[in-house]
Design a protein around this motif. Sequence first.
Motif, PDB file in Angstrom:
ATOM      1  N   HIS A 180      -6.979  -7.073   7.295  1.00 31.40           N
ATOM      2  CA  HIS A 180      -7.631  -5.936   6.626  1.00 31.40           C
ATOM      3  C   HIS A 180      -8.974  -5.722   7.322  1.00 31.40           C
ATOM      4  CE1 HIS A 180      -8.347  -3.224   3.305  1.00 31.40           C
ATOM      5  NE2 HIS A 180      -9.389  -3.913   2.849  1.00 31.40           N
ATOM      6  N   GLY A 193      -7.509   1.467  -1.192  1.00 37.21           N
ATOM      7  CA  GLY A 193      -8.185   0.298  -0.641  1.00 37.21           C
ATOM      8  C   GLY A 193      -8.835  -0.582  -1.690  1.00 37.21           C
ATOM      9  N   GLN A 234       0.857  -1.188   0.000  1.00 37.11           N
ATOM     10  CA  GLN A 234       0.000   0.000   0.000  1.00 37.11           C
ATOM     11  C   GLN A 234       0.896   1.242   0.000  1.00 37.11           C
ATOM     12  OE1 GLN A 234      -2.601  -1.506   3.432  1.00 37.11           O
ATOM     13  NE2 GLN A 234      -4.158  -0.680   2.039  1.00 37.11           N
ATOM     14  N   ASN A 294      -9.137   2.608   4.054  1.00 37.18           N
ATOM     15  CA  ASN A 294      -8.194   3.109   5.062  1.00 37.18           C
ATOM     16  C   ASN A 294      -8.823   4.041   6.093  1.00 37.18           C
ATOM     17  OD1 ASN A 294      -6.402   1.632   3.632  1.00 37.18           O
ATOM     18  ND2 ASN A 294      -4.923   3.264   3.303  1.00 37.18           N
TER      19      ASN A 294
END
Length: 854
Positions: A474, A494, A297, A481
């Motif tokens: 997650h 995301g 990310q 996020n």
Amino acid sequence: MAQHTTKILSSGWEFNTVHSELMRHGLIPDPFKDTNELEVAWVAERTWCYRATFASPPKIEARGFTVDLVFEGLDTFATVTLNGKVILKSDNMFVEHRVSITNLLADKDENTLEITFDPAHNRGLELVKSHPEHDHIVHQTAVSRGPVRKAQYHWGWDWGPILLTCGPWKPVRLETYVCRIEEVRVDYEVCISNGSPTAVEATIRANVLGPAVQVEVDLFHAGEQVLSVRDCRGASDGTPWQYSSKLSIENPQLWWPRGYGPQHLYTLQFRAMASDGSTILAEERQTIGFRKAELIQDKDQFGQSFNFRINGVDIFSGGSCWIPADSFLPQTSPQCYRDWMQLLAEGNQNMVRVWGGGVYEPDAFYAACDELGILVWQDFMFACASYPTYPEFLASVENEARQNLRRLRHHPSIILWCGNNEDYQLIERYNLTYNFESDKDPKSWLTSTFPARYIYEHLLPSLAQSECPATIYHPGSPWGNGTSTTLKVDPTVGDIHQWDLWNGEARPWQLLPQMGGRFVSEFGMVAYPHADTVERFVTDPAERYAGSRTMDFHNKAVMHERRLLGYVGENFRTEWARDLRAFGHLTQVLQADALAGGYKSWRRHWGREGERRCGGVLVWQLNDCWPVVSWAVVDYYLVKKPAYYAIKRAMAPLAVGVARKFHDWTARPADELWKRNTGHVDHRKALTDIRFDVWVVSSKLETVKGKVVIRFVSVKTGQDVGARMEREVEVHPNSCTEVLTELKFDWEKAAVAEPEHFVIHTALWVDGVQTSSDVSWPDPIKYLDFPDRGVKVKYLSQGRVEVSAEKPVKGFVFAEKQGVTLSDNGFDLIPGDEPRLVQVEGSDGELSWTFVGL
């Protein structure tokens, strides 16, 4: 001393049966057929009792002898008695219970075990009523499911029936032992240098209940012993103790996702032997694999990336979402789970997402994923609701999560645990309290209007870190996020669920290239199953027409009549839908076109290293839990729809793609009042202003040299309209290589006097072999004529079928049914292209077939 023995209590039951047992005895009709679901609703309203007898184990004289009853899964509100004494009360379908009965066995030889199940719906309503402090918001189904730890889809979904089951859905075991291995845990770190693994540093732990013993730990790979440890451990008084040792594996063989490397697996054998080494007191085996999993990310030009990196290699995750394989879970065999995952693998898919409204699947499911190289995105079992957080509920959830993390953590295929499915979307819809940046106190979340944040952002991640630190966590799907602006669909951060196709705005599928995100974890299109499947659940021939009561009953999607007819009407002529089979075929072609459009365009966004605009695509959904019209690409009977093959082609290791500019005449941003979403092309521009792109996507880890051939073929005549184009290409590894961008077709150099409709056919050739092809059609298909296509179906030897045509053919589909296997289906035919060769197995004659406009 005695060995550890296990007996499955699978026979001798006497009970008032539920669903499958009632069907087996002819007491209720099959709820999967016609509208029989309505006829069996009463079953869920009753209290049911299971009863069995079993013999007492032999009276072993060894000190410390123990007898346990193990209930692997009770669905759901269960009271268990042994010889008239209550030994267990359970209210969570997802947990295992172990009860010591050493001192409860009858002096007589036979013991009576009874399990009484209360109605889940009623008990759920009682819980809702008893906790007025919480706003029980539940989507899709009845509010009673929210506080009940049971498979949420049992309350019905927009693809599934309302069948509230009960019973011992997993085995009940009788165990006797003097020594028991409670759990074996392997924590490890993969050491990688210059792109190659150098070692695996591992710690092996086990909890052992029993006396001092000789411990034997062996590690095998491909039948060869890699490591062996011998040790004497334990407490002289027989109290529980923990074994721990550190091991180093030099030059390890790693586990890779399918298509990126082999699936190396190791077998860990842990034995507790008698102190003299003469007797095995207890033994546990685990199949494990070593891999390094990362979720990347990084900030980039598109926002923030979202893709998985395995063993240092970026992986494009192309696959499907998975719902439970049956409304009655015990009906699914281990082989059936293997068959499902084999279909996934054969379809060039490398990831499956276990959806949060179902169950933590059995070991056979994940073992198949391990062996086939299928990455698993594993949801915790929360879906589409605002769940409560009163103490008893949280305690149950913690037990559930810890047990399943421990049960599944040795599977290398599971790379991500996700907190929930779509629960965060309720925040904005109902204006719930959620201050991600300013409120970081988990205790305060419990008193907010969205208390489940405590579960997803505190409880579950803490447990995941504690029990399996090598796996990614997650908070939810979709998840952006945590900022309030990214709880909705945000293509920059995301994962997203793209439901402006079909749901929401119901936008044309042709707009999917502009509707992607960093990771599309849900999108889909509804389609009929093949006619043979339809005829299995619609037993009355008079009901076999599109829109009949029975057909509508077997389509649970909200507004499905409007949505499906609307999409079919946008793309195809209504005269082509002359009967149920023809209408079903058009829905299948529609689904295949939409999913192929999503997969190939978003896979194109895989780009190159540092430019991963899209890290993965998961279709909603792979499978069905009953025979139904749904988003599934393979139906309940494991019969593949054409969309399955469309995904297979789009996810090939080398896949060429072509797309022409889409002229959306519905988009009028200057006059929102007249913006429409019911049609989708300006016909004149589509015919004269033709611009197109060509690209090649590769999941191979080496450069591939080849040639892309582009042809423009008249829909009317089958002749080439423009000059054939060839481009030498050097396809970059694990990337998308652009071949042509925004190239405009030159009508002045065309081989026809006036503009006419043509298809753009692209083919990738490598070493003289056509490895991939793609076709771009003018939109919509309903504006085209398809007379005299000159289709030829030739049956060759050894089950091979050759299919060709003299003019372009859209959506050629063989009628499939259970037991018949095809290597390809649902394809377009272009004259002058390589004939389609299809391998057919399981058919004792010629297959029926059709195409658009036949």
